[in-house]
Design an enzyme around this catalytic site. Structure first.
Site, PDB file in Angstrom:
ATOM      1  N   CYS A 158       0.836  -1.202   0.000  1.00 56.93           N
ATOM      2  CA  CYS A 158       0.000   0.000   0.000  1.00 56.93           C
ATOM      3  C   CYS A 158       0.871   1.252   0.000  1.00 56.93           C
ATOM      4  CB  CYS A 158      -0.913   0.003   1.232  1.00 56.93           C
ATOM      5  SG  CYS A 158      -0.014   0.032   2.798  1.00 56.93           S
ATOM      6  N   CYS A 181       3.416   1.663   2.717  1.00 59.41           N
ATOM      7  CA  CYS A 181       4.644   0.899   2.491  1.00 59.41           C
ATOM      8  C   CYS A 181       5.619   1.725   1.663  1.00 59.41           C
ATOM      9  CB  CYS A 181       4.347  -0.407   1.755  1.00 59.41           C
ATOM     10  SG  CYS A 181       3.308  -1.574   2.656  1.00 59.41           S
ATOM     11  N   CYS A 189      43.565  -8.120 -22.400  1.00 56.35           N
ATOM     12  CA  CYS A 189      44.550  -7.543 -21.478  1.00 56.35           C
ATOM     13  C   CYS A 189      43.840  -6.893 -20.295  1.00 56.35           C
ATOM     14  CB  CYS A 189      45.423  -6.518 -22.188  1.00 56.35           C
ATOM     15  SG  CYS A 189      44.500  -5.105 -22.826  1.00 56.35           S
ATOM     16  N   CYS A 216      41.279  -4.211 -20.950  1.00 56.91           N
ATOM     17  CA  CYS A 216      39.964  -4.731 -21.358  1.00 56.91           C
ATOM     18  C   CYS A 216      39.103  -4.994 -20.122  1.00 56.91           C
ATOM     19  CB  CYS A 216      40.125  -6.018 -22.160  1.00 56.91           C
ATOM     20  SG  CYS A 216      41.053  -5.857 -23.674  1.00 56.91           S
ATOM     21  N   ASP A 262      37.789 -24.895  17.649  1.00 54.64           N
ATOM     22  CA  ASP A 262      36.783 -25.458  18.528  1.00 54.64           C
ATOM     23  C   ASP A 262      37.269 -26.852  18.924  1.00 54.64           C
ATOM     24  OD1 ASP A 262      34.142 -25.911  19.727  1.00 54.64           O
ATOM     25  OD2 ASP A 262      33.871 -27.276  18.047  1.00 54.64           O
ATOM     26  N   ASP A 312      32.877 -26.641  13.453  1.00 58.04           N
ATOM     27  CA  ASP A 312      32.042 -27.564  12.684  1.00 58.04           C
ATOM     28  C   ASP A 312      30.571 -27.515  13.051  1.00 58.04           C
ATOM     29  OD1 ASP A 312      32.249 -28.750  15.231  1.00 58.04           O
ATOM     30  OD2 ASP A 312      31.900 -30.736  14.384  1.00 58.04           O
ATOM     31  N   ASP A 323      29.093 -22.680  15.995  1.00 54.68           N
ATOM     32  CA  ASP A 323      30.366 -22.106  15.538  1.00 54.68           C
ATOM     33  C   ASP A 323      30.167 -21.066  14.434  1.00 54.68           C
ATOM     34  OD1 ASP A 323      31.882 -23.693  17.240  1.00 54.68           O
ATOM     35  OD2 ASP A 323      31.974 -25.336  15.797  1.00 54.68           O
TER      36      ASP A 323
END
Length: 824
Positions: free
Chosen positions: A26, A29, A93, A96, A512, A711, A715
């Site tokens: 609306c 918003c 190169c 470019c 860890d 892991d 973590d």
């Protein structure tokens, strides 16, 4: 598009972009989003259209684009940001690369554009919409878009093979006509007999006509590719390497044409021809490009190898029987049969049979892994001697192999911070070379000896040819491609190319404990019985009682007994007392298993094992006691065992001169016991799951760079906070997504290997950049003729062309050395 009203001066001073936004319903918003964007520092105006769901934003600082996206998100709406890849043809190169990036960045809505010369790809982050504007910008800059690459992994088109064939044909064609031209002109100067032969059989004037024809065939045949790219870029005032070649060869050829057909226009004594220089320059540069293209093909062999791991077909159950189908036709939940020696086509879970599978191409670990019912298999791995069937769980672009290919491609296409220096230099390099050539021409014309015009032309052409920035453009991306590809062969995936550079600079490696240093699951490590008891019988009684408990320590004891072939018996009267232990009756015997306080409460003396229990505790193990019929029967220790590879990994990290820290939630006593075993330098213990980020921050004190390895889900924040985050590949998806580097094998030996490879890659890049810059810094003045007053030395344009071609080949060859990288 709906553009903001701007004066021409305002357009010059400001940038603007459009952002696609989801979630607006609306007018309020619209107002909320406009207000949020306008509050971003640097934003000059914002206009939000509800119908098109787009915001048009003008700003004075292009770097605020990401802040605008964050502002939209904080306002409660969803900005659409897409990442696309374009495959670009025609870049030769570093200039470019700079030109394409500039053209893409100028497209409204583009947040970031990175172009990689080695992969010939542009990666663009933009705010959504039709990509035709991006393709149009590339074409307008003078290059061609082959096709947008999708995220899913797929084989490279054979366009590269065709390009290599075309270059080989061009080199052969150019060489066929250049060789007699070179013999006619240079042979006449160097070998008197050839000069006499030419004069007596062809004649001076006819010889020049013949040279004109041969040179023109080379220049406007195979050499026409330089004109197609170089001339338009000259007309746009955006010269590139092709433009330098066009200027140099055209100057030599044009001067020779005047000397041949209109010699009266030139000062007396300067009617020389340089047809052979123009032709040889084209031939040598084409040869350099051919060698360069062939070497560049080798830099991407890691990706080709990974793609080659994907089998073409699979045996899938259809209608009660197994039939062979294309891998693309395998559906999720299909039952797939694998026979000895076959490749696993997709990811899945074993449902019948068992075998050993070679996963080395994924993890880098050479030892085959045993697969039983319930094991996870990975597409691309190779089955050994057994056979099994599995249910497909991931197919197509969702398989681990496809994800790995995407990770490696993304890392290979990324730019390192060190590349910023190259980008700055190449922004002005080619125009500066043209200016240097013009100054060289003017200086020789004004100050040169007799026939100054000839000297001016030759030296200006040499400057134009020698200064090609190809080597600078290839210096960084080729090393990244080879380095990340080599890492993938070791099971090390650089999800972000920047980690290649930042990992080299780390001072502290923080790990860890659970699941990283250790196996992540408790195991029975010690079981010592008291006098008068039999070990197997006591372990059977203890395991029988613990089989009724869900505690991890109980599971470890039961698993340890099962490994020794000891089964559990029926238990009656089972009772668990949290914090104390468990009791039960097995085969008529009363069994109690628990801590020392449980024994004390039951009136059982544990003094006989007190010293041993303290010793086990000092090793980081959890001591328990077992009593049978009211008598102390055994002392038991359970621990999360340290991985076999951990000792070697920490030793290697110390050898690299790094400090190693452990971050764990364990109590300080256990943590320090484990650290003492491993030789860890710093310990941060009793860290709550949400405290690892603070621990990383503390380790960073004093300006130290920290790499964190973890892991688990808890973590992920620490992996993001660290300067470099490394996730163990056997860990959770969230941890892997939060990391910069993924260790697929799950072994910590990958950490020192990744750091050593990072150091080798950055060292290789610096060597390449030194060569590229030093080559130009030294040879451009030589080509201009600075040594002529000293010793009469001049650099022929022909030698300049050869040196320019070899500079690129040298850089590529040096990068390819990373393919032989080994660790101790």
């Amino acid at each position: 598009m709906t553009a903001l009203k701007k004066t021409e001066q305002e357009r010059f001073d400001t940038s603007w972009a459009e952002f696609s936004i989801d979630g607006m319903t609306c007018a309020s918003c619209v107002r909320r989003v406009e207000k949020a964007i306008a509050a971003v520092p640097g934003v000059e105006a914002a206009n939000v259209n509800l119908a098109t769901e787009r915001a048009t934003v003008s700003y004075s600082d292009p770097s605020v684009a990401d802040a605008v996206i964050q502002a939209i998100s904080k306002a409660g709406y969803e900005p659409r940001v897409e990442t696309r890849e374009l495959h670009i043809e025609g870049m030769t190169c570093a200039s470019c690369v700079r030109r394409v990036e500039k053209a893409l960045s100028a497209v409204p809505g583009v947040l970031q554009a990175n172009v990689n010369l080695a992969t010939e790809k542009a990666t663009i982050r933009f705010t959504g919409g039709d990509i035709s504007a991006l393709e149009g910008a590339v074409r307008k800059a003078g290059y061609e878009v082959i096709h947008p690459r999708e995220a899913a992994a797929g084989p490279e088109p054979d366009r590269k093979v065709q390009e290599l064939k075309a270059l080989r044909l061009s080199v052969a064609f150019a060489a066929v006509f250049t060789l007699p031209l070179f013999v006619l002109e240079m042979g006449s100067h160097l070998v008197p007999a050839i000069h006499v032969w030419v004069m007596e059989t062809i004649g001076m004037e006819e010889n020049r006509y013949l040279q004109f024809v041969l040179a023109s065939l080379v220049l406007f045949g195979p050499g026409l590719r330089f004109f197609r790219k170089g001339v338009p870029n000259l007309l746009r005032w955006t010269p590139d390497m092709n433009s330098l070649v066009v200027l140099g060869t055209s100057a030599a050829w044009g001067y020779s044409v005047i000397a041949t057909f209109l010699p009266e226009l030139l000062p007396e004594g300067t009617e020389n021809v340089y047809y052979e220089a123009a032709a040889v320059i084209v031939t040598l540069i084409l040869l350099g490009r051919f060698l360069e293209a062939r070497a560049k093909g080798k830099t991407s062999q890691a990706i080709k190898h990974l793609i080659g791991l994907q089998p073409k077909t699979a045996f899938v159950q259809r209608g009660g029987e197994f039939i062979e189908v294309q891998v693309a036709d395998v559906r999720r939940d299909d039952v797939v049969r694998i026979r000895p020696g076959e490749k696993v086509p997709v990811d899945g879970t074993v449902i019948d049979g068992e075998s050993y599978v070679d996963e080395s191409m994924i993890t880098g670990e050479p030892v085959p892994v045993k697969m039983v019912v319930g094991s996870e298999v990975v597409g691309g791995t190779i089955n050994k001697t057994g056979s099994f069937t599995f249910r497909a769980t991931k197919i197509g672009g969702d398989t681990l192999l496809a994800q790995i290919i995407r990770m490696v491609e993304a890392a290979q296409g990324s730019k390192l911070p060190i590349q910023a220096l190259v980008d700055k230099v190449t922004g002005w390099f080619v125009p500066a070379v043209i200016a240097a050539a013009a100054i060289t021409f003017a200086a020789w014309l004004a100050l040169g000896p007799e026939h100054a015009l000839t000297y001016a032309l030759v030296n200006a052409v040499a400057v134009l040819i020698i200064a090609c920035p190809c080597a600078m453009g290839l210096a960084t991306p080729t090393s990244i491609m080879v380095g990340t590809g080599r890492a993938a062969e070791f099971g090390i995936l650089f999800r972000k190319g920047e980690a290649l550079q930042s990992l080299r600079d780390v001072d502290v490696v923080a790990l860890d404990k659970t699941g990283t240093l250790t196996k992540g699951r408790p195991e029975l490590t010690d079981f010592e019985i008291a006098e008068g008891f039999e070990k197997t019988e006591v372990l059977r009684l203890v395991a029988s009682v613990e089989a009724n408990s869900e505690h991890p320590i109980a599971e470890a004891i039961v698993a340890g007994a099962k490994d020794l072939g000891i089964g559990a018996l029926a238990v009656t009267g089972f009772e668990a007392q949290p914090g104390f232990g468990v009791t039960g009756t097995v085969d008529g015997r009363k069994v109690l298993v628990g801590a020392d306080r449980a024994m004390t409460a039951a009136g059982i003396d544990v003094s006989g094992f007190t010293a041993r229990a303290k010793e086990l505790g000092s090793l980081g193990r959890s001591p328990l006691y077992a009593a049978v019929d009211g008598r102390l029967a055994a002392v038991i220790a359970v621990a999360d065992p340290i991985k076999e590879s951990t000792f070697e990994a920490i030793k290697s990290l110390h050898a690299l001169g790094l400090k190693v820290a452990m971050i764990t939630g364990d109590n300080s006593h256990t943590a320090r016991a484990v650290a003492a075993q491993l030789g860890i330098d710093e310990v941060v213990a009793e860290v709550m799951p949400d405290g690892k980020v603070d621990a990383v921050k503390r380790l960073r004190s004093g300006g130290r760079k920290v790499a964190f390895i973890g892991d688990g889900i808890n973590d992920a924040p620490a992996l993001t906070e660290a300067d470099v985050g490394l996730a163990v590949g056997t860990g959770t998806d969230i941890a892997i997504e939060s990391a910069d580097v993924v260790l697929m094998s799950g072994e910590l030996t990958g950490v020192p290997r990744a750091i050593a490879l990072s150091q080798a890659t950055i060292r290789n890049i610096k060597q390449n950049l030194f060569w590229a810059f030093a080559y130009n810094a030294v040879l451009i003045p030589v080509a201009a003729g600075v040594l002529y007053p000293v010793n009469g030395a001049l650099l022929s344009p022909v030698l300049a062309a050869a040196a320019m071609g070899m500079s690129s080949v040298f850089v590529l060859a040096n990068a390819l050395r990373l393919r032989t990288f080994r660790t101790a």
